[in-house]
Scaffold this active site. Structure first.
Site, mmCIF file in Angstrom:
data_model
loop_
_atom_site.group_PDB
_atom_site.id
_atom_site.type_symbol
_atom_site.label_atom_id
_atom_site.label_comp_id
_atom_site.label_asym_id
_atom_site.label_seq_id
_atom_site.Cartn_x
_atom_site.Cartn_y
_atom_site.Cartn_z
ATOM 1 N N GLN A 1 -4.497 -1.405 9.617
ATOM 2 C CA GLN A 1 -4.522 -2.740 9.015
ATOM 3 C C GLN A 1 -5.175 -3.732 9.975
ATOM 4 O O GLN A 1 -4.849 -3.776 11.167
ATOM 5 C CB GLN A 1 -3.088 -3.173 8.655
ATOM 6 C CG GLN A 1 -3.004 -4.475 7.892
ATOM 7 C CD GLN A 1 -3.620 -4.413 6.494
ATOM 8 O OE1 GLN A 1 -3.730 -3.347 5.890
ATOM 9 N NE2 GLN A 1 -4.044 -5.541 5.977
ATOM 10 N N ASP B 1 -10.835 3.311 4.274
ATOM 11 C CA ASP B 1 -11.265 1.909 4.209
ATOM 12 C C ASP B 1 -12.790 1.798 4.191
ATOM 13 O O ASP B 1 -13.332 0.732 3.873
ATOM 14 C CB ASP B 1 -10.738 1.135 5.422
ATOM 15 C CG ASP B 1 -9.534 0.264 5.113
ATOM 16 O OD1 ASP B 1 -9.432 -0.212 3.967
ATOM 17 O OD2 ASP B 1 -8.722 0.057 6.028
ATOM 18 N N LYS C 1 0.833 -1.204 0.000
ATOM 19 C CA LYS C 1 0.000 0.000 0.000
ATOM 20 C C LYS C 1 0.868 1.253 0.000
ATOM 21 O O LYS C 1 0.622 2.198 -0.762
ATOM 22 C CB LYS C 1 -0.937 -0.013 1.221
ATOM 23 C CG LYS C 1 -2.050 -1.051 1.104
ATOM 24 C CD LYS C 1 -2.817 -1.278 2.417
ATOM 25 C CE LYS C 1 -3.851 -2.388 2.225
ATOM 26 N NZ LYS C 1 -4.670 -2.659 3.426
HETATM 27 N N1 GUN Z 1 -7.110 -6.588 6.145
HETATM 28 C C1 GUN Z 1 -7.478 -7.292 5.058
HETATM 29 N N2 GUN Z 1 -8.019 -6.483 4.141
HETATM 30 C C2 GUN Z 1 -8.003 -5.237 4.649
HETATM 31 C C3 GUN Z 1 -8.414 -3.974 4.163
HETATM 32 O O1 GUN Z 1 -8.944 -3.808 3.063
HETATM 33 N N3 GUN Z 1 -8.185 -2.928 4.991
HETATM 34 C C4 GUN Z 1 -7.626 -3.076 6.208
HETATM 35 N N4 GUN Z 1 -7.479 -1.998 6.949
HETATM 36 N N5 GUN Z 1 -7.238 -4.234 6.701
HETATM 37 C C5 GUN Z 1 -7.416 -5.299 5.907
#
Ligand code: GUN
Length: 287
Positions: A100, A123, A56
């Protein structure tokens, strides 16, 4: 007669989108002097999460966004993370905040997500943004289901009136995916670990989205011939290779269109995170 399915190439679509994002970032810089910024918080040492977070941050840099990464040990006090979020909420360099998931067990995950300013919740996990999506007026769409919707649009896949089946009911993928499909006019069934006779549901699906987290969970006999199959799973096999939730080699002989793993949904998730962060910065700049 069934022919081998067309592959929905998420990697190439994501690259195309990212080239467009670079231009949007440059335009925002030129017009307002604003560089979109993303802050990512990672707690603990989960190897998959470390890879995702690094991907990311790298994608941000490539598209010309500002990014920062905050890492904490697994046993950090939740108050420390909440205090960091409060600081990021007030930081004008930061337009998007991502924590995350999953968080270690001693965290109240919902409390952490609610601490993020809804205007920076790229998110789309804050209750306010979940509510907006449920009401059909989304402000931030969760990145993975958002990426899947972009793939439908790109592939000219009509959703209105179609039978869509989602396997998985998580807050990150299954639930928001179902809401987006409902909003697009599909008839939606959400299946999960308690579902009885899963195959009876999946065999009816014109559109099947698998978000289970188990390698080869969806087998070819579970598919309606000619279905569109979207594989959200990213699973690591004992030999280190990645594979999805769908038995791809067999399923591609039954499906009409199918996403591969890797190179399907995964790159789209990251692309849509950039989209949401740029969108947040544009809104903040009054565009
Ligand atoms: N863990 C797995 N997928 C995601 C996501 O799209 N965002 C976040 N913050 N954590 C994740």
């Amino acid at each position: 007669m069934i022919m081998t399915a067309q592959i929905i190439d998420g990697k190439t679509l994501a690259q195309t989108l990212r080239a467009g994002f670079k231009k949007r970032v440059e335009a925002l810089m030129a017009a307002q002097g604003v560089r979109p910024g993303l802050a990512v918080i990672l707690v603990g040492e989960d190897p998959a999460s470390i890879v995702y977070v690094n991907n990311k941050v790298r994608a941000c840099e490539e598209a010309g966004l500002y990014s920062e990464k905050w890492r904490y040990p697994a046993d950090v006090a939740p108050a420390v993370v909440l205090e960091k979020i409060a600081g990021l909420n007030a930081d004008p360099k930061v337009h998007g905040i991502l924590v995350q998931l999953p968080l270690p067990a001693h965290f109240d995950e919902a409390a952490v997500l609610e601490a993020i300013s809804p205007q920076k919740d790229v998110d789309g996990f804050h209750a306010e943004n979940v509510g907006a999506l449920a009401q059909g007026k989304p402000r931030f769409i969760p990145c993975t289901p958002y990426g899947v919707m972009k793939m439908f649009a790109q592939g000219g896949i009509d959703l209105s009136g179609r039978e869509a089946v989602v396997i998985g009911r998580s807050n990150i993928v299954g639930k928001p995916m179902a809401l987006l499909l409902i909003n697009a006019g599909a008839t939606v069934t959400v299946c999960h670990s308690r579902t009885r006779d899963l195959k009876a549901h999946t065999r009816r699906a014109d559109i099947l989205v698998a978000a289970v987290g188990k390698p080869h969970f969806v087998t070819a006999d579970m598919l309606k011939p000619g279905a569109v199959v979207i594989d959200v799973g990213i699973n690591r096999l004992p030999d280190g290779r990645l594979c999805g939730d769908v038995d791809f080699d067999a399923a591609k002989e039954v499906a009409r269109q199918i996403t591969p793993v890797p190179g399907g949904v995964g790159p789209m998730t990251i692309a849509m995170l950039l989209a949401n962060t740029i969108e947040a910065a544009e809104r903040e700049a009054g565009q």
